[in-house]
Design a protein around this motif. Structure first.
Motif, PDB file in Angstrom:
ATOM      1  N   UNK A 101     -24.207  62.738 -20.939  1.00 52.98           N
ATOM      2  CA  UNK A 101     -24.528  62.755 -19.395  1.00 52.98           C
ATOM      3  C   UNK A 101     -25.626  63.901 -19.159  1.00 52.98           C
ATOM      4  N   UNK A 102     -25.954  64.035 -17.788  1.00 55.51           N
ATOM      5  CA  UNK A 102     -26.833  64.983 -17.568  1.00 55.51           C
ATOM      6  C   UNK A 102     -26.489  66.396 -17.833  1.00 55.51           C
ATOM      7  N   UNK A 103     -26.981  67.261 -18.457  1.00 53.45           N
ATOM      8  CA  UNK A 103     -26.498  68.651 -18.963  1.00 53.45           C
ATOM      9  C   UNK A 103     -26.749  69.462 -17.871  1.00 53.45           C
ATOM     10  N   UNK A 104     -25.596  70.588 -17.793  1.00 54.71           N
ATOM     11  CA  UNK A 104     -25.488  71.418 -16.814  1.00 54.71           C
ATOM     12  C   UNK A 104     -26.582  72.569 -17.014  1.00 54.71           C
ATOM     13  N   UNK A 109     -21.507  78.231 -15.347  1.00 55.11           N
ATOM     14  CA  UNK A 109     -21.165  77.810 -16.574  1.00 55.11           C
ATOM     15  C   UNK A 109     -22.422  77.707 -17.359  1.00 55.11           C
ATOM     16  N   UNK A 110     -23.606  77.828 -17.053  1.00 52.88           N
ATOM     17  CA  UNK A 110     -24.858  77.578 -17.621  1.00 52.88           C
ATOM     18  C   UNK A 110     -25.093  78.475 -18.521  1.00 52.88           C
ATOM     19  N   UNK A 111     -24.405  79.756 -18.433  1.00 52.25           N
ATOM     20  CA  UNK A 111     -24.629  81.057 -19.359  1.00 52.25           C
ATOM     21  C   UNK A 111     -24.157  80.779 -20.670  1.00 52.25           C
ATOM     22  N   UNK A 114     -21.862  76.071 -24.679  1.00 50.64           N
ATOM     23  CA  UNK A 114     -20.849  75.052 -24.173  1.00 50.64           C
ATOM     24  C   UNK A 114     -19.785  75.077 -23.519  1.00 50.64           C
ATOM     25  N   UNK A 115     -19.174  74.432 -22.850  1.00 49.55           N
ATOM     26  CA  UNK A 115     -17.788  74.590 -21.887  1.00 49.55           C
ATOM     27  C   UNK A 115     -17.039  73.340 -22.363  1.00 49.55           C
ATOM     28  N   UNK A 116     -16.243  73.488 -23.120  1.00 51.10           N
ATOM     29  CA  UNK A 116     -15.341  72.417 -23.667  1.00 51.10           C
ATOM     30  C   UNK A 116     -13.999  72.308 -23.045  1.00 51.10           C
ATOM     31  N   UNK A 117     -13.721  71.103 -22.467  1.00 51.80           N
ATOM     32  CA  UNK A 117     -12.440  70.734 -21.702  1.00 51.80           C
ATOM     33  C   UNK A 117     -11.717  69.651 -22.737  1.00 51.80           C
ATOM     34  N   UNK A 118     -10.736  69.957 -23.281  1.00 52.42           N
ATOM     35  CA  UNK A 118      -9.755  69.166 -24.214  1.00 52.42           C
ATOM     36  C   UNK A 118      -8.480  68.857 -23.719  1.00 52.42           C
ATOM     37  N   UNK A 119      -8.098  67.469 -23.998  1.00 52.03           N
ATOM     38  CA  UNK A 119      -6.865  66.898 -23.645  1.00 52.03           C
ATOM     39  C   UNK A 119      -6.519  65.875 -24.207  1.00 52.03           C
ATOM     40  N   UNK A 120      -5.147  65.454 -24.096  1.00 50.30           N
ATOM     41  CA  UNK A 120      -4.692  64.160 -24.846  1.00 50.30           C
ATOM     42  C   UNK A 120      -3.831  63.300 -23.534  1.00 50.30           C
ATOM     43  N   UNK A 121      -3.768  62.031 -23.714  1.00 54.63           N
ATOM     44  CA  UNK A 121      -2.857  61.328 -23.178  1.00 54.63           C
ATOM     45  C   UNK A 121      -2.172  60.371 -23.857  1.00 54.63           C
ATOM     46  N   UNK A 122      -0.923  60.132 -23.595  1.00 55.69           N
ATOM     47  CA  UNK A 122      -0.071  59.143 -24.364  1.00 55.69           C
ATOM     48  C   UNK A 122       0.163  57.929 -23.653  1.00 55.69           C
ATOM     49  N   UNK A 123       0.083  56.731 -24.323  1.00 50.00           N
ATOM     50  CA  UNK A 123       0.219  55.643 -23.960  1.00 50.00           C
ATOM     51  C   UNK A 123       1.674  54.830 -24.559  1.00 50.00           C
ATOM     52  N   UNK A 124       2.459  54.533 -23.860  1.00 46.74           N
ATOM     53  CA  UNK A 124       3.730  53.802 -24.464  1.00 46.74           C
ATOM     54  C   UNK A 124       3.238  52.432 -24.788  1.00 46.74           C
ATOM     55  N   UNK A 125       3.751  51.726 -25.741  1.00 44.95           N
ATOM     56  CA  UNK A 125       3.381  50.640 -26.319  1.00 44.95           C
ATOM     57  C   UNK A 125       5.052  49.803 -26.504  1.00 44.95           C
ATOM     58  N   UNK A 150     -12.326  65.404 -26.260  1.00 47.60           N
ATOM     59  CA  UNK A 150     -13.126  66.753 -25.808  1.00 47.60           C
ATOM     60  C   UNK A 150     -14.303  66.575 -25.161  1.00 47.60           C
ATOM     61  N   UNK A 151     -14.461  67.179 -23.864  1.00 47.87           N
ATOM     62  CA  UNK A 151     -15.721  66.832 -23.065  1.00 47.87           C
ATOM     63  C   UNK A 151     -16.604  68.274 -23.057  1.00 47.87           C
ATOM     64  N   UNK A 152     -17.639  68.316 -23.199  1.00 47.31           N
ATOM     65  CA  UNK A 152     -18.633  69.506 -23.149  1.00 47.31           C
ATOM     66  C   UNK A 152     -19.268  69.250 -21.660  1.00 47.31           C
ATOM     67  N   UNK A 153     -18.923  70.176 -20.781  1.00 53.89           N
ATOM     68  CA  UNK A 153     -19.589  70.301 -19.466  1.00 53.89           C
ATOM     69  C   UNK A 153     -21.098  70.482 -19.531  1.00 53.89           C
ATOM     70  N   UNK A 154     -21.451  71.317 -20.436  1.00 55.27           N
ATOM     71  CA  UNK A 154     -22.643  71.792 -20.413  1.00 55.27           C
ATOM     72  C   UNK A 154     -23.855  70.552 -20.906  1.00 55.27           C
TER      73      UNK A 154
END
Length: 240
Positions: A101-104, A109-111, A114-125, A150-154
């Protein structure tokens, strides 16, 4: 990303080139009669997006509504383990396609590199899939799949979703093992809390923001106790 054109091109290549190639390698489509690999992929993805619990009959009705004439028996014959493994390989191919996507480039945060947001989601089957995707047990379904990202905002880079057993710890997902650039910021919730890993990040010069565990005691080097009810942030030696 300033335009959706790169995404359209990537999806077109995935659906009409990669999916048929993977289907041929796995022997999924032997003869092109009711389905090609591309039409099967589109039918299952969009059919289940519209009706998540759809069986062969409802999928066949959905196919007819978009101009694909196929019987429920033909769909039933494709709902196999072989098809499931093929769909997984298509997903893995998709997540290896790097889209930015477009970089920041401005703001606080531009300083950071990288600005890394990390998470998980669990889906029952359904429980019938417990042989393939094991859940966490307890009152939950015996089958579940966990997806880590993991998403890098930068830079706008997204790594994942990486698929794991539902019972796996968040801190053991493959996205969590990706390296963090020195000087970057890493943000996650308490499920990723590990003093050992946080210490490694500190040694690598990574700034981390994470909610601490309830029994954590935080103090300054001088021994002054701090309120642990806020997120735990690692600063550099200059207080930045």
């Amino acid at each position: 990303m300033k335009s959706i054109a790169p995404l359209c091109q990537a999806l077109e290549e995935l659906i009409y080139k990669d999916a048929p190639r993977l289907a041929q390698e796995q022997g999924l489509i032997v003869r092109h009669r009711c389905f090609s690999a591309s039409t099967l992929l589109l039918l299952l993805v969009f059919g289940w997006l519209k009706h998540p619990l759809a069986g062969p009959s409802q999928l066949a009705r959905f196919a007819h509504s978009v101009g694909v004439r196929v019987s429920k028996q033909a769909i039933f014959e494709r709902l196999t383990k072989n098809t499931a493994h093929w769909l997984l390989s298509v997903l893995q191919q998709a997540v290896h396609t790097l889209l930015l996507a477009s970089s920041l480039s401005v703001g606080l945060l531009a300083r950071f590199p990288a600005v890394l947001l990390e998470d998980t989601t669990c889906i029952e089957l359904p429980s019938a899939l417990a042989w393939l995707w094991k859940g966490s047990g307890g009152n939950a379904s015996p089958s579940a799949v966990k997806l880590g990202v993991r998403w890098d905002l930068r830079s706008g880079r997204l790594d994942g979703p990486a698929l794991h057993q539902g019972r796996d710890y968040d801190s053991r997902t493959s996205t969590h093992t990706l390296p963090c650039e020195q000087g970057s910021v890493w943000v996650a919730d308490a499920a990723y809390y590990s003093l050992k890993q946080l210490r490694q990040m500190d040694q690598q010069g990574v700034v981390f923001v994470i909610r601490p565990r309830g029994n954590l005691v935080v103090s300054t080097p001088e021994g002054q106790r701090l309120d642990a009810g806020i997120s735990l942030v690692r600063f550099d030696r200059h207080g930045h």
